[in-house]
Write a protein that holds these residues in place. Sequence first.
Motif, mmCIF file in Angstrom:
data_model
loop_
_atom_site.group_PDB
_atom_site.id
_atom_site.type_symbol
_atom_site.label_atom_id
_atom_site.label_comp_id
_atom_site.label_asym_id
_atom_site.label_seq_id
_atom_site.Cartn_x
_atom_site.Cartn_y
_atom_site.Cartn_z
ATOM 1 N N ASP A 106 0.830 -1.214 0.000
ATOM 2 C CA ASP A 106 0.000 0.000 0.000
ATOM 3 C C ASP A 106 0.864 1.264 0.000
ATOM 4 O OD1 ASP A 106 -0.176 0.787 3.305
ATOM 5 O OD2 ASP A 106 0.410 -1.221 2.778
ATOM 6 N N ALA A 140 -0.843 -6.114 4.709
ATOM 7 C CA ALA A 140 -1.466 -6.691 5.907
ATOM 8 C C ALA A 140 -2.437 -5.685 6.508
ATOM 9 C CB ALA A 140 -0.395 -7.080 6.911
ATOM 10 N N ASN A 169 9.792 -5.588 12.442
ATOM 11 C CA ASN A 169 9.173 -4.459 11.733
ATOM 12 C C ASN A 169 8.644 -4.721 10.326
ATOM 13 O OD1 ASN A 169 8.718 -1.989 12.958
ATOM 14 N ND2 ASN A 169 10.920 -1.756 13.255
ATOM 15 N N LYS A 172 4.943 -8.608 10.660
ATOM 16 C CA LYS A 172 4.572 -9.984 11.005
ATOM 17 C C LYS A 172 3.359 -10.033 11.937
ATOM 18 C CE LYS A 172 7.855 -12.199 13.021
ATOM 19 N NZ LYS A 172 7.209 -12.881 14.147
ATOM 20 N N SER A 173 3.409 -9.247 13.002
ATOM 21 C CA SER A 173 2.288 -9.294 13.963
ATOM 22 C C SER A 173 0.997 -8.837 13.302
ATOM 23 C CB SER A 173 2.527 -8.380 15.161
ATOM 24 O OG SER A 173 3.820 -8.498 15.601
ATOM 25 N N THR A 174 1.114 -7.782 12.502
ATOM 26 C CA THR A 174 -0.084 -7.259 11.836
ATOM 27 C C THR A 174 -0.682 -8.342 10.946
ATOM 28 O OG1 THR A 174 1.051 -5.133 11.784
ATOM 29 C CG2 THR A 174 -0.937 -5.324 10.444
HETATM 30 P P1 GDP Z 1 6.649 -6.991 13.267
HETATM 31 O O1 GDP Z 1 7.763 -6.414 14.107
HETATM 32 O O2 GDP Z 1 7.193 -7.686 12.060
HETATM 33 O O3 GDP Z 1 5.682 -7.838 14.026
HETATM 34 O O4 GDP Z 1 5.859 -5.749 12.643
HETATM 35 P P2 GDP Z 1 4.477 -5.049 13.080
HETATM 36 O O5 GDP Z 1 3.308 -5.879 12.685
HETATM 37 O O6 GDP Z 1 4.581 -4.626 14.497
HETATM 38 O O7 GDP Z 1 4.530 -3.787 12.097
HETATM 39 C C1 GDP Z 1 5.626 -2.873 12.089
HETATM 40 C C2 GDP Z 1 5.132 -1.548 11.545
HETATM 41 O O8 GDP Z 1 4.756 -1.718 10.180
HETATM 42 C C3 GDP Z 1 3.909 -1.018 12.266
HETATM 43 O O9 GDP Z 1 4.025 0.383 12.346
HETATM 44 C C4 GDP Z 1 2.756 -1.424 11.356
HETATM 45 O O10 GDP Z 1 1.664 -0.552 11.458
HETATM 46 C C5 GDP Z 1 3.409 -1.311 9.995
HETATM 47 N N1 GDP Z 1 2.772 -2.224 9.020
HETATM 48 C C6 GDP Z 1 2.512 -3.542 9.132
HETATM 49 N N2 GDP Z 1 1.890 -4.013 8.025
HETATM 50 C C7 GDP Z 1 1.747 -2.957 7.188
HETATM 51 C C8 GDP Z 1 1.166 -2.790 5.870
HETATM 52 O O11 GDP Z 1 0.638 -3.689 5.237
HETATM 53 N N3 GDP Z 1 1.233 -1.520 5.348
HETATM 54 C C9 GDP Z 1 1.794 -0.463 6.013
HETATM 55 N N4 GDP Z 1 1.801 0.727 5.414
HETATM 56 N N5 GDP Z 1 2.339 -0.589 7.230
HETATM 57 C C10 GDP Z 1 2.323 -1.818 7.818
#
Ligand code: GDP
Length: 364
Positions: A106, A140, A169, A172-174
């Motif tokens: 996106d 995600a 970052n 993954k969690s999202t």
């Molecule tokens: P993790 O550390 O891999 O679990 O990552 P998170 O799920 O915590 O996401 C890290 C950052 O990336 C957060 O600020 C999320 O909002 C952002 N993020 C995750 N998925 C997307 C996506 O599909 N699009 C955008 N623009 N940001 C995302």
Amino acid sequence: MAMYKCIGCGAALQSEDKTQPGFVPANRMQDEDVICQRCFRLKNYNETPDVMMESGEFMTMLNSIFEKDGIVLKIIDVFDFKGSLIPSFNRIVGNKRVIAVINKVDLLPKSTNMNRVISRAKKMLADEGITAHETITISAIKGHNLKALLDIVSKESKGQDIYIVGTTNVGKSTLINKLIEDSTGEKDVITTSNIPGTTLGLIDIPISETQSFIDTPGVVVDSQMTHFISPKDLKVIMPKKEIKPKNFQLNEGQTLFISSLARVDFVKGERSSFTVYASDKLKIHRTKTETATDFYSKHYDTLLAPPEIESPILIEDTDIFSFRTTERSDILISGLTFVSIDEGVEVDVTVPKGVEVSLRPSVF
Ligand code: GDP
């Protein structure tokens, strides 16, 4: 003093270092049945804690997954290809099939050619010795292409577990939260094995009697720009919405600063366009190369902020990457930006030591 242990993972409890196993805030230390902050997060938020790559935990994770059956979803941040790579990834994979999942699309301008994004990702993985069985672009956050991803997962997994792997970052969690919601219809699924038997958390999220998503800890890699700035500023450098590219027509002998974090010198070539894809919060500044170092020393914390950095990180302890393009190309600065440049351009890119910079044929 008696040594207390976390009843979740068995690590010795301590209040000194948040990054180490067994951390618990000092005021909770005396609580009954105290569990460490990691186990608390695992138990309550389905969150796997990050692991540092050089840590023993990282090796434990690699070993524990290697022999298991299943497929691997390798999550890649479209905005940070290089920072999405996990060294020793093949140790995790073993004989498992890999599905490359390119997240955050996106953020790319709508006109971006997604087939090119996919082919560049495949090439990057192939260069690392990784063959992706399928490659898909998703968002995600927006839920884009998740149905297609679930279809691939159900076809490829053949009832086996699905390991979700990524650096910190990448989203993954999202993604996991969305997948749980989409595959079970529930919003807040409670995990079954939320207190792990070791200090390392692999979270098992059952989606049927026999099959689970397995969430693995995010790996912290050194090449990410995130090491040089605070978590608050990280929010500034990570774009939040579709990137609006900024276009500069440059002559040789000119320099672009990407805020205070990177510098791109146009060393040689015909007048060329430099298109910067970055968070709209970042200041992009054009100056003459011959006075650029001086300019930076004076203005790194004023004209080039945010993010706020404590010292001029592009003066000492830097890496300089030199490229000469033979076609329209993107310079990728890990976790910060891509800059598209024309064919036949020579550039020097200066970044804080350790940050990855690479060149690929343009996807734009
Ligand atoms: P993790 O550390 O891999 O679990 O990552 P998170 O799920 O915590 O996401 C890290 C950052 O990336 C957060 O600020 C999320 O909002 C952002 N993020 C995750 N998925 C997307 C996506 O599909 N699009 C955008 N623009 N940001 C995302």
